[in-house]
Design an enzyme around this catalytic site. Structure first.
Site, mmCIF file in Angstrom:
data_model
loop_
_atom_site.group_PDB
_atom_site.id
_atom_site.type_symbol
_atom_site.label_atom_id
_atom_site.label_comp_id
_atom_site.label_asym_id
_atom_site.label_seq_id
_atom_site.Cartn_x
_atom_site.Cartn_y
_atom_site.Cartn_z
ATOM 1 C CD GLU A 1 47.251 45.429 38.653
ATOM 2 O OE1 GLU A 1 48.378 45.185 39.135
ATOM 3 O OE2 GLU A 1 46.853 44.914 37.593
ATOM 4 C CG HIS B 1 48.540 39.966 38.959
ATOM 5 N ND1 HIS B 1 47.492 40.436 39.714
ATOM 6 C CD2 HIS B 1 49.229 41.074 38.563
ATOM 7 C CE1 HIS B 1 47.550 41.755 39.783
ATOM 8 N NE2 HIS B 1 48.593 42.173 39.104
ATOM 9 C CG HIS C 1 53.142 43.278 40.047
ATOM 10 N ND1 HIS C 1 52.792 44.278 40.923
ATOM 11 C CD2 HIS C 1 52.117 43.224 39.147
ATOM 12 C CE1 HIS C 1 51.622 44.791 40.589
ATOM 13 N NE2 HIS C 1 51.192 44.160 39.499
ATOM 14 C CD GLU C 2 52.937 41.554 35.825
ATOM 15 O OE1 GLU C 2 51.766 41.162 35.660
ATOM 16 O OE2 GLU C 2 53.213 42.744 36.077
ATOM 17 N N GLY D 1 54.232 47.982 32.244
ATOM 18 C CA GLY D 1 55.464 47.344 32.665
ATOM 19 C C GLY D 1 55.433 45.875 32.277
ATOM 20 C CB ALA D 2 54.917 42.946 33.120
ATOM 21 C CG MET D 3 48.666 41.749 30.530
ATOM 22 S SD MET D 3 47.678 42.623 31.753
ATOM 23 C CE MET D 3 46.474 41.367 32.153
ATOM 24 C CD GLU D 4 47.603 40.881 35.497
ATOM 25 O OE1 GLU D 4 46.528 41.279 35.954
ATOM 26 O OE2 GLU D 4 48.528 41.636 35.170
ATOM 27 C CG ASN D 5 48.662 38.257 29.040
ATOM 28 O OD1 ASN D 5 47.670 38.968 29.093
ATOM 29 N ND2 ASN D 5 49.812 38.673 28.531
#
EC number: 3.4.11.-
Length: 965
Positions: free
Chosen positions: A410, A391, A387-388, A351-355
């Site tokens: 998560e 993080h 959510h991201e 869905g997405a990535m918290e870089n």
């Protein structure tokens, strides 16, 4: 990482409208790098050994073990603790055009400074699918010269580059390792990969982008690729003039350069904070952006120019600042970076990535089109952003030591995403929806004997596919559910106090989950909060053993008991050190009077306060804050059913949903009669709230799955018609189907009314949707259908129509550039009833030019949700398993959804035999991260067979009785 699967509020029509009753799961998909040998002569065979310097004491390469396992360090899945990285300098040059051999490649060099912790003559560093050039050097940063490199070897299975030295590195000294390498910029959605799209002029554009979590940074450059191996990263990108380069840090220099006679731009980024490799990101594209300043913080939304020009990034930009400021206050910690970039990618596996500082998204998770995106799409955007952003502190600033504790990362973000989204949209009551979206969802998985605990032992999560497997519903949704329960019984103030000291104490470092318990205990002690046991003692029972309890309350005797809840009580779960007993916080009311919280600390106890007289009822687990189900004695069930019928508002709306969900699942486990569960839906003919209706529809989906191929189906449809007709008429009167209600959840229930009414053939509904779709077909430039209702209308019209309707939908699918609209059409085309259309659509999933790789398996699942497509999808998966597995299976963290999706209707001995034969036939190929899903599907099928045998007659008779005039 954002959730890898997502059920849209409006995409859920696929199954129900066609009579299957199954919600199609929109899952994310990670494609494993293909095993083809590279044609590019620059990319050498990874098995090659290179030798440099003296050959004394060099291990003979023929004697170096090449199989796993062995006791040699290069055959282990975890790095030895002999070296600790401190800084990297990485320069990368992605080619956005094919080379002479037809490949997209990238070249690069990396210098990593590491400290020697223990004397060793072996350097092990991760490297996967990279060709390391014969230019590797080692330099000492202290007074003594570095050892010479005498031999290197690649180990593709454990993904290491091993470097042997002619003497040992010295503990306490620092060294610098320099490598040059070449890799393929493939379309596998992992590591440094390429995404493609066509711009508004029809020109193919290539994006070089990244997805490192969990173990793919090693595909971009050699690195110590474990979360505890934190370091500072200095990134430099070489890229074509006219393209934009992004990374975690801000740009500190951008200059023109010439390399090998080619004019390029060289972009240098500021050093990152100390961080894990999986949080790195670097992207080269022709994207544009919009921005705003929040004091000194730069917030930017990047996407395709066409999407930005269409204002699809405006909503994300409007909520990001609010959510960031909320989390700064929530954590009592300033956002630690000078920028927050968010970018929408056409091809993305999650869905997405918290870089850190450069968050990557699927387009549907970041972009919102005012005209074409639905209310559900809007909620998707705000919750994924929350959510991201959560993080950025919890996960990035403080990071888990190893992947066995992934649930803490998560699960926490999956809980507080609702808090952040509520800050951005305070009128939505979005915090309540965690019950439907997470608690109910994970109950279904965690009630299987093949479930697993939240936290595993480190030694049980070693290989990349094992790591991928923990990115599942348990980690996300159960993690969120138990943390929500913890916050409730501690109080939000105590919870956040402990959270804040935890983040402050461990910032820029790594932790295990018990570190959080320690800080929460400190907050408990400091505030004088009363608990029956320590935080650790209470929570270990929820974290270290799988499953959850069903609490049984006898209002006649006052006895309360707990039992491990299993959908099939005859299955034998793994033994538990706690014997499947929990410390259960019970919130409860008696006839609406809220009572003090009660703790159930053993299997059975006596609590006379819960005794009732003939006019009283007890309701436990108020607002479903506890992670458990509740059963009652028969008299109390009858009083609750009467309250639902006569005074439903005396029961909180969340609990009206929970009574339905508990009853249906207790019936599936054989604890109460199935007819009692069905009776919890009788009040729906007067209910207009979304949550009870959605809970009922989710549970009736199971009846559709079990009975839509039997004589039960017609009588069930007649009952549903009786219940939903008043709801359809309610929204007809409220909106006349010319618009949508103002209330967030009422908009969702309007969709429910339309899709269910159409699914049971209500003429007013079918006439409405077919006329809308026909109007659109007659003038494709003007879509008269409201965005909220499109999924239902598209699916209903395609199901009622034929090839003409399907071909029109395909045409519009290819034409639109709005990702959320593509998703609606893609799901709706699975509603076709003609087998040849569905078979052709299945074949399309093997062609990335027709269905993007990220969407292939979710499309197969959508077709399997169609009763007419179930057997076609199952045959297709079996016939193409080797190809599907090699393309999508080994490392995809949500690949299990494919296996679960195509088998969820299985309920006969014949289907069970097919499933077990499939498992046996493909053991040699493997199931990767879907291995557990195979076991769960077998277990679920056995339970389905038993349930149908025991309940079909009673269910048939009940629906017959209810559907009589």
């Amino acid at each position: 990482m954002g959730k890898g699967f997502y059920i849209s509020k409006t995409l859920g029509i696929v199954g129900i409208v066609i009579g299957a009753g199954a919600v199609a799961t929109i899952i994310a998909l990670s494609v494993v790098y293909s095993q083809e040998k590279s044609k590019n002569n620059e990319i050498e065979n990874q098995q090659t050994t290179t030798t440099k310097g003296p050959t004394t004491n060099v291990p003979a390469t023929t004697n170096i073990p090449t199989t796993v396992p062995s006791n040699e360090p290069w055959d282990q899945w975890r790095l030895p603790q002999t070296l600790s990285p401190e800084t990297y300098k990485v320069t990368l040059w992605p080619r956005l055009q094919k080379n002479a051999e037809g490949l997209y490649i990238f070249t690069g060099d990396s210098s990593v400074v590491f400290r020697c912790v223990e004397n060793t003559d072996l350097i092990l560093i991760h490297s996967n699918k990279l060709t390391i050039k014969d230019s590797t050097t080692l330099k000492a940063l202290g007074g003594n010269p570095a050892p010479n490199i005498v031999s290197t070897k690649m180990y593709p299975k454990t993904q290491y580059m091993a470097i042997w030295l002619d003497r040992e590195l010295t503990a306490g000294e620092s060294y610098e390792l320099y490598t040059e390498f070449v890799g393929e910029l493939s379309d596998d959605l992992g590591g440094f990969y390429r995404s493609e799209y066509y711009d508004e002029n029809g020109v193919l554009k290539v994006v070089a982008t990244t997805q490192m979590q969990a173990t793919d940074a090693r595909k971009a450059f050699p690195c110590f690729d474990e979360p505890a191996m934190k370091a500072v990263f200095n990134i430099v990108l070489l890229h074509d003039p006219g393209t934009v380069a992004l990374s975690n840090g801000v740009v500190i220099e951008e200059i023109p350069v010439t390399v090998d006679g080619i004019s390029l731009t060289k972009t240098t980024f500021a050093p990152t904070e100390k961080m894990s490799t999986y949080l790195l990101a670097f992207i080269v594209s022709e994207f544009t952006y919009i921005e705003q300043k929040l004091d000194d913080l730069q917030i930017r939304i990047f996407a395709r120019k066409e999407a930005i020009d269409a204002n699809q990034g405006e909503y994300a930009l409007s909520v990001t600042g609010k959510i960031l400021r909320f989390f700064e206050e929530y954590y009592n910690s300033s956002y630690p970076l000078p920028k927050s970039d968010q970018i929408a990618l056409p091809d993305f596996n999650a869905g997405a990535m918290e870089n850190w500082g450069l968050i990557t998204y699927r387009e549907t998770a970041l972009l919102y089109d005012e005209e074409m995106s639905s209310n559900g799409n809007k909620e998707r955007v705000v919750t994924v952003i929350a959510h991201e952003l959560a993080h950025q502190w919890f996960g990035n600033l403080v990071t888990i030591r190893w992947w066995n504790d992934l649930w803490l990362n998560e699960g926490f973000a999956s809980y507080v995403e609702y808090l952040g989204a509520d800050e951005a949209e305070p009128l939505w009551n979005i915090k309540d929806l965690i019950v439907l979206n997470d608690v109910h969802r994970v109950f279904a998985i965690d009630a299987l004997a093949s479930s697993h605990p939240l936290s595993s032992k480190e030694e049980d999560v070693q290989r990349p596919e094992q790591i991928s497997e923990v990115f599942d519903t348990i980690s996300y949704s159960k993690g969120a559910s138990v943390l929500r329960m913890l916050s409730n019984f501690l109080s939000e103030d105590v919870f956040t106090q402990g959270l804040r000291t935890y983040l402050e104490h461990f910032k820029f470092n790594n932790t295990v989950y018990t570190d959080l318990w320690d800080h929460l205990q400190m907050a408990v002690d400091e505030t004088g909060t009363e608990l029956p046991r320590s935080v650790k003692d209470i929570m270990d029972r929820w974290v270290l053993q799988m499953g959850f309890p069903v609490v049984t309350i006898n209002t006649v005797t006052g006895q309360i008991s707990q039992e491990h809840f299993l959908l099939d009580p005859e299955t034998k779960p793994e033994p538990s050190e706690f014997n499947y007993e929990w410390f259960v916080p019970i919130t409860w009311t008696k006839n609406e009077a809220i009572k003090p919280q009660y703790w159930l600390l053993q299997k059975n106890t006596q609590f006379d306060d819960m005794k009732t007289n003939a006019n009283e009822w007890v309701l436990a687990n108020i607002n479903t804050v506890g992670y458990y189900r509740v059963n009652y004695d028969e008299q109390n069930w009858e009083r609750l059913l009467n309250a639902l019928q006569t005074s439903r508002e005396s029961i909180p709306v969340i609990n009206r949903a929970q009574l339905i969900d508990d009853a249906f699942n207790l019936a599936k486990a054989g604890i109460i009669k199935t007819t009692l569960a069905l009776r919890t839906t009788e009040f729906l003919d007067v209910e207009t709230e979304y949550m009870p209706w959605q809970s009922a529809l989710n549970n009736l989906d199971y009846f559709y799955l079990m009975f839509d191929r039997s004589e039960v189906y017609g009588h069930m449809q007649a009952y549903i018609r009786k219940q939903v007709t008043p709801l359809f008429e309610y929204f007809t009167e409220l909106t006349d189907w010319q618009g949508v209600p103002d209330n967030h959840t009422e908009q969702y229930n309007q969709v429910n009314a339309l899709r269910v009414a159409c699914s049971i053939g209500l003429k007013n509904c079918t006439d409405l949707v077919t006329s809308w779709f026909g109007e659109w077909m007659n003038n494709e430039d003007v879509n008269p259908i409201h965005a909220n209702l499109r999924s239902t209308v598209y699916c209903s019209a395609i199901a009622a129509g034929g090839a003409e309707e399907w071909e029109f939908a395909w045409k519009m699918f290819e034409k639109t550039s709005v990702a959320s609209e593509k998703d609606k059409l893609r799901a709706a085309m699975a509603c076709a009833t003609q087998p040849w259309l569905l078979n052709r659509y299945l074949e399309y999933t093997l062609d990335a030019n027709k269905i993007r790789k990220q969407d292939a398996t979710s499309t197969i699942v959508s077709i399997a949700s169609n009763v007419g497509g179930q057997s076609l999808a199952w045959d297709f998966v079996r016939a193409n398993w080797e190809y599907i597995f090699n393309q999508y299976g080994g490392g995809s963290f949500s690949f299990s959804n494919l296996i679960n999706g195509v088998t969820k209707r299985f309920s006969t001995e014949f289907e069970l035999k097919q499933l077990m034969q499939f498992k046996e036939d493909n053991e040699h190929i493997g199931f990767g991260s879907g291995s557990l899903a195979i076991q769960q599907s077998i277990e679920r099928t056995k339970a389905n067979i038993k349930w149908v045998e025991q309940n079909k007659a009673d269910v048939l008779q009940w629906f017959k009785d209810q559907s009589k005039p």
